[in-house]
Design a protein around this motif. Structure first.
Motif, PDB file in Angstrom:
ATOM      1  N   ASP A 118      32.609  62.313  90.322  1.00 49.40           N
ATOM      2  CA  ASP A 118      33.403  62.623  89.127  1.00 49.40           C
ATOM      3  C   ASP A 118      33.051  61.754  87.924  1.00 49.40           C
ATOM      4  OD1 ASP A 118      34.740  64.698  90.290  1.00 49.40           O
ATOM      5  OD2 ASP A 118      36.743  63.973  89.760  1.00 49.40           O
ATOM      6  N   HIS A 145      44.395  63.290  89.773  1.00 50.24           N
ATOM      7  CA  HIS A 145      44.042  62.674  88.483  1.00 50.24           C
ATOM      8  C   HIS A 145      43.816  63.720  87.388  1.00 50.24           C
ATOM      9  CE1 HIS A 145      39.436  63.122  88.384  1.00 50.24           C
ATOM     10  NE2 HIS A 145      39.857  63.854  89.399  1.00 50.24           N
ATOM     11  N   HIS A 146      44.241  64.965  87.611  1.00 56.71           N
ATOM     12  CA  HIS A 146      44.104  65.982  86.563  1.00 56.71           C
ATOM     13  C   HIS A 146      45.313  65.936  85.626  1.00 56.71           C
ATOM     14  CE1 HIS A 146      41.241  67.615  89.542  1.00 56.71           C
ATOM     15  NE2 HIS A 146      40.624  68.091  88.479  1.00 56.71           N
ATOM     16  N   CYS A 192      40.022  61.190  91.852  1.00 55.60           N
ATOM     17  CA  CYS A 192      41.121  61.068  92.804  1.00 55.60           C
ATOM     18  C   CYS A 192      40.758  59.990  93.832  1.00 55.60           C
ATOM     19  CB  CYS A 192      41.372  62.421  93.478  1.00 55.60           C
ATOM     20  SG  CYS A 192      42.767  62.417  94.579  1.00 55.60           S
ATOM     21  N   ASP A 204      43.350  65.773  94.505  1.00 52.86           N
ATOM     22  CA  ASP A 204      42.464  66.240  93.426  1.00 52.86           C
ATOM     23  C   ASP A 204      42.898  67.590  92.852  1.00 52.86           C
ATOM     24  OD1 ASP A 204      40.318  65.655  91.757  1.00 52.86           O
ATOM     25  OD2 ASP A 204      38.852  66.682  93.001  1.00 52.86           O
ATOM     26  N   ASP A 215      34.467  64.717  94.741  1.00 47.63           N
ATOM     27  CA  ASP A 215      35.744  64.012  94.663  1.00 47.63           C
ATOM     28  C   ASP A 215      36.789  64.658  95.568  1.00 47.63           C
ATOM     29  OD1 ASP A 215      37.548  62.071  93.759  1.00 47.63           O
ATOM     30  OD2 ASP A 215      38.275  63.360  92.150  1.00 47.63           O
TER      31      ASP A 215
END
Ligand SMILES: [Mn+2]
Length: 316
Positions: free
Chosen positions: A160, A108-109, A129, A84, A29
């Motif tokens: 992911d 996207h964390h 991401c 990411d 990712d």
């Protein structure tokens, strides 16, 4: 085109020099986001000098993505985009990143510990991401897209999502995946899985050796494996390499939670944690870690802290 993406494009237009970073210990990712964005910028903007920074991944940068770039400019204004990842200290190339004249973060964390950036687009509901980037790029009707952009984004989403398998994978993930396959005109098996998705015999042997070392607590469903530096040497893998194998054991039904811990610097361990349904991120955050509800990590732990993290996870 989404409003946030329009703002990001404005910044890309403004700068000649653009550095694209991602998290340390790259995965599909992280690399997919980086190289897809670089390719897309070069395809749609004239005269940009775009650099994907960070260490090369042993396998992915050899077989699937180009090599990472060395920055060859000095005293130039530049834009830095991190993908990411949303914390400076997790960026591979943190020092250079911080020198940028403007920063952008797409990730996207979990955003609760995020640093601040010029523009920040963090959506922790997205599985990858690359899914966020694909949403952006596919919505830009007037821009060009090519086979590599599609292939790289698909690889990141596939990586992911455990090949479109995990809980956070939804109808949009499949829709985006289908569009990328269509627009990129590639075959997901022949052009991706068969190149980087298969397990080598050597890797499989390592997986089996690690499996033999797993401790499993039946009562809590917590399983773990810990390797100090001499054990890693014996296995013939790096700390990252050993932790990466966690995905293989995450498929074992009985392991409700699995922890991988490897000594990467003298006395310091890096842990990866995977869970099937229990939310583990809050526990991991107490130790300074981050990530997602069911998949997260933490570094700079002493062995006692690794042990206490494992016992806390057993209490969940
Ligand atoms: Mn990711």
């Amino acid at each position: 085109m989404k409003k946030e993406f329009r703002l990001i494009c404005k910044k890309i237009k403004e700068f000649e020099y653009i550095v694209i970073a991602r998290h340390q210990n790259s995965d599909l990712d992280a690399l997919g986001s980086q190289f897809a964005l670089k390719e897309w910028i070069n395809l749609n903007y004239k005269g940009k000098k775009v650099y994907c920074i960070g260490e090369n991944h042993q396998k992915y940068n050899k077989l699937f993505f180009p090599k990472c770039d060395l920055v060859d400019f000095e005293n130039q204004k530049f834009l830095a985009i991190c993908l990411d990842v949303n914390q400076f200290n997790r960026i591979d190339g943190e020092d250079l990143f911080k020198k940028a004249n403007y920063t952008i973060c797409i990730d996207h964390h979990d955003a609760s510990g995020a640093d601040s950036f010029g523009i920040s687009y963090i959506n922790s509901k997205k599985i990858a991401c690359c899914e966020i980037l694909a949403d952006f790029i596919l919505s830009a009707k007037l821009k060009k897209i090519n086979n590599n952009v599609c292939k790289y984004l698909f690889a990141g989403i596939s990586g992911d999502s455990g090949n479109f398998y995990f809980e956070a994978c939804n109808a949009n993930t499949f829709k985006v995946g289908a569009k990328l396959l269509e627009k990129g005109n590639f075959n997901q098996f022949k052009d991706f899985h068969a190149i980087v998705g298969l397990d080598s015999l050597e890797d499989t042997k390592v997986v089996h050796k690690i499996f033999d070392k797993i401790t499993y607590d039946q009562k809590s469903g917590v399983a773990y494996y810990i390797n100090n530096s001499s054990e890693l040497k014996e296995l013939g893998v790096t700390a990252h390499g050993a932790n990466e194998k966690i995905g293989k054991f995450n498929h074992i039904e009985e392991y409700k939670i699995i922890v991988a811990a490897s000594e990467y610097e003298e006395g310091l361990y890096r842990c990866s944690i995977r869970s099937k349904s229990k939310n583990v991120i809050e526990t991991v955050k107490k130790y300074g870690g981050g990530g997602h509800k069911l998949a997260c990590g933490v570094k700079e732990l002493k062995i006692e802290q690794v042990e206490s993290l494992i016992s806390e996870l057993k209490q969940l």
